[in-house]
Design a protein around this motif. Sequence first.
Motif, PDB file in Angstrom:
ATOM      1  N   PRO A  65       0.836  -1.199   0.000  1.00 53.38           N
ATOM      2  CA  PRO A  65       0.000   0.000   0.000  1.00 53.38           C
ATOM      3  C   PRO A  65       0.871   1.249   0.000  1.00 53.38           C
ATOM      4  CG  PRO A  65       0.142  -0.880   2.214  1.00 53.38           C
ATOM      5  CD  PRO A  65       0.883  -1.841   1.309  1.00 53.38           C
ATOM      6  N   SER A  66       0.402   2.288  -0.653  1.00 51.21           N
ATOM      7  CA  SER A  66       1.104   3.573  -0.610  1.00 51.21           C
ATOM      8  C   SER A  66       0.806   4.217   0.731  1.00 51.21           C
ATOM      9  CB  SER A  66       0.628   4.478  -1.741  1.00 51.21           C
ATOM     10  OG  SER A  66       0.982   3.914  -2.975  1.00 51.21           O
ATOM     11  N   ILE A  67       1.808   4.890   1.266  1.00 52.30           N
ATOM     12  CA  ILE A  67       1.667   5.508   2.573  1.00 52.30           C
ATOM     13  C   ILE A  67       1.824   7.009   2.420  1.00 52.30           C
ATOM     14  CG2 ILE A  67       2.663   5.666   4.892  1.00 52.30           C
ATOM     15  CD1 ILE A  67       3.542   2.751   4.553  1.00 52.30           C
ATOM     16  N   GLY A  68       0.969   7.747   3.109  1.00 51.20           N
ATOM     17  CA  GLY A  68       1.055   9.194   3.084  1.00 51.20           C
ATOM     18  C   GLY A  68      -0.323   9.820   3.010  1.00 51.20           C
ATOM     19  N   PHE A  69      -0.358  11.108   3.218  1.00 52.83           N
ATOM     20  CA  PHE A  69      -1.613  11.850   3.172  1.00 52.83           C
ATOM     21  C   PHE A  69      -2.228  11.755   1.776  1.00 52.83           C
ATOM     22  CE2 PHE A  69      -4.095  15.759   2.663  1.00 52.83           C
ATOM     23  CZ  PHE A  69      -4.974  15.587   3.722  1.00 52.83           C
ATOM     24  N   GLY A  70      -3.485  11.366   1.710  1.00 54.80           N
ATOM     25  CA  GLY A  70      -4.184  11.255   0.432  1.00 54.80           C
ATOM     26  C   GLY A  70      -3.861   9.990  -0.346  1.00 54.80           C
ATOM     27  N   LYS A  71      -3.166   9.037   0.272  1.00 53.85           N
ATOM     28  CA  LYS A  71      -2.744   7.819  -0.426  1.00 53.85           C
ATOM     29  C   LYS A  71      -3.615   6.611  -0.085  1.00 53.85           C
ATOM     30  CE  LYS A  71       0.904   9.616  -2.364  1.00 53.85           C
ATOM     31  NZ  LYS A  71       1.122   9.638  -3.786  1.00 53.85           N
ATOM     32  N   ASN A  72      -4.657   6.812   0.703  1.00 51.17           N
ATOM     33  CA  ASN A  72      -5.519   5.705   1.099  1.00 51.17           C
ATOM     34  C   ASN A  72      -6.124   5.027  -0.137  1.00 51.17           C
ATOM     35  OD1 ASN A  72      -6.883   3.971   2.840  1.00 51.17           O
ATOM     36  ND2 ASN A  72      -8.683   5.295   2.913  1.00 51.17           N
ATOM     37  N   GLY A  73      -5.962   3.723  -0.243  1.00 50.81           N
ATOM     38  CA  GLY A  73      -6.509   2.967  -1.366  1.00 50.81           C
ATOM     39  C   GLY A  73      -5.538   2.780  -2.520  1.00 50.81           C
ATOM     40  N   PHE A  74      -4.411   3.472  -2.500  1.00 49.89           N
ATOM     41  CA  PHE A  74      -3.424   3.347  -3.560  1.00 49.89           C
ATOM     42  C   PHE A  74      -2.459   2.208  -3.256  1.00 49.89           C
ATOM     43  CE2 PHE A  74      -4.929   7.584  -4.385  1.00 49.89           C
ATOM     44  CZ  PHE A  74      -4.836   7.704  -5.759  1.00 49.89           C
ATOM     45  N   ILE A  75      -2.076   1.473  -4.297  1.00 50.01           N
ATOM     46  CA  ILE A  75      -1.154   0.351  -4.158  1.00 50.01           C
ATOM     47  C   ILE A  75      -0.105   0.416  -5.257  1.00 50.01           C
ATOM     48  CG2 ILE A  75      -2.799  -1.216  -3.024  1.00 50.01           C
ATOM     49  CD1 ILE A  75      -3.336  -2.480  -5.765  1.00 50.01           C
ATOM     50  N   TYR A  76       0.986  -0.320  -5.062  1.00 42.54           N
ATOM     51  CA  TYR A  76       2.025  -0.387  -6.084  1.00 42.54           C
ATOM     52  C   TYR A  76       2.667  -1.769  -6.074  1.00 42.54           C
ATOM     53  CZ  TYR A  76       5.386   0.405  -2.272  1.00 42.54           C
ATOM     54  OH  TYR A  76       6.112   0.307  -1.121  1.00 42.54           O
ATOM     55  N   LEU A  77       3.276  -2.119  -7.179  1.00 42.55           N
ATOM     56  CA  LEU A  77       3.950  -3.402  -7.348  1.00 42.55           C
ATOM     57  C   LEU A  77       5.366  -3.285  -6.777  1.00 42.55           C
ATOM     58  CD1 LEU A  77       3.314  -6.175  -8.620  1.00 42.55           C
ATOM     59  CD2 LEU A  77       4.293  -5.329 -10.745  1.00 42.55           C
ATOM     60  N   THR A  78       5.752  -4.230  -5.915  1.00 38.64           N
ATOM     61  CA  THR A  78       7.084  -4.208  -5.311  1.00 38.64           C
ATOM     62  C   THR A  78       8.139  -4.661  -6.319  1.00 38.64           C
ATOM     63  OG1 THR A  78       6.973  -6.496  -4.538  1.00 38.64           O
ATOM     64  CG2 THR A  78       6.098  -4.799  -3.051  1.00 38.64           C
ATOM     65  N   GLY A  79       9.391  -4.455  -5.972  1.00 35.58           N
ATOM     66  CA  GLY A  79      10.483  -4.939  -6.809  1.00 35.58           C
ATOM     67  C   GLY A  79      10.407  -6.442  -6.998  1.00 35.58           C
ATOM     68  N   GLN A  80      10.046  -7.157  -5.939  1.00 36.69           N
ATOM     69  CA  GLN A  80       9.886  -8.611  -6.024  1.00 36.69           C
ATOM     70  C   GLN A  80       8.747  -8.959  -6.981  1.00 36.69           C
ATOM     71  OE1 GLN A  80       8.681 -10.506  -2.370  1.00 36.69           O
ATOM     72  NE2 GLN A  80       9.010 -12.557  -3.171  1.00 36.69           N
ATOM     73  N   GLY A  81       7.668  -8.195  -6.933  1.00 33.58           N
ATOM     74  CA  GLY A  81       6.539  -8.422  -7.833  1.00 33.58           C
ATOM     75  C   GLY A  81       6.929  -8.231  -9.285  1.00 33.58           C
ATOM     76  N   ILE A  82       7.691  -7.188  -9.552  1.00 27.33           N
ATOM     77  CA  ILE A  82       8.163  -6.931 -10.914  1.00 27.33           C
ATOM     78  C   ILE A  82       9.037  -8.087 -11.388  1.00 27.33           C
ATOM     79  CG2 ILE A  82       9.616  -5.433 -12.334  1.00 27.33           C
ATOM     80  CD1 ILE A  82       8.663  -3.112 -10.455  1.00 27.33           C
ATOM     81  N   GLN A  83       9.943  -8.542 -10.534  1.00 24.68           N
ATOM     82  CA  GLN A  83      10.849  -9.628 -10.902  1.00 24.68           C
ATOM     83  C   GLN A  83      10.091 -10.927 -11.163  1.00 24.68           C
ATOM     84  OE1 GLN A  83      14.091  -9.162 -11.591  1.00 24.68           O
ATOM     85  NE2 GLN A  83      13.966 -11.226 -12.396  1.00 24.68           N
TER      86      GLN A  83
END
Length: 134
Positions: A65-83
């Motif tokens: 999950p993305s962390i920070g103000f206004g980032k609720n609900g946002f996600i990203y693919l990790t380096g392991q996920g990309i690999q």
Amino acid sequence: MEQQNTKTVTEDDVIEYVIQQLYQNLDKNELHLEKDILVPAGLELDERQSEHLRELLLATQLIKPSIGFGKNGFIYLTGQGIQIIKTYGSYRNFIRQTHGLEHSQVIGEIRNQEKRSTNQPNNDIALGYDDMAH
């Protein structure tokens, strides 16, 4: 005339689709799970199903999950996920080759409007979409 179709999708269908969407959009730092991925695909989940899916996605450790103000609900693919996607081509291939199993737990239904024209929507989740070269 419009006709509404629904297709049942499994947890693995949705996980695969979310990971592929994140991979195909690596040019963006993150995507909103519901607004950018699930709703455009025609998959609308209630709050319980949405939280269940979010926990499943995070448990793969391929998505964070993305962390920070206004980032609720946002996600990203990790380096392991990309690999893993680069190595195996898809989440399903990774699971099959490393664990030898696949889940079929139903998570929801995809609803899409089919118009009587040649430009009918194509729902990638229900089709088990995998555009990665093998």
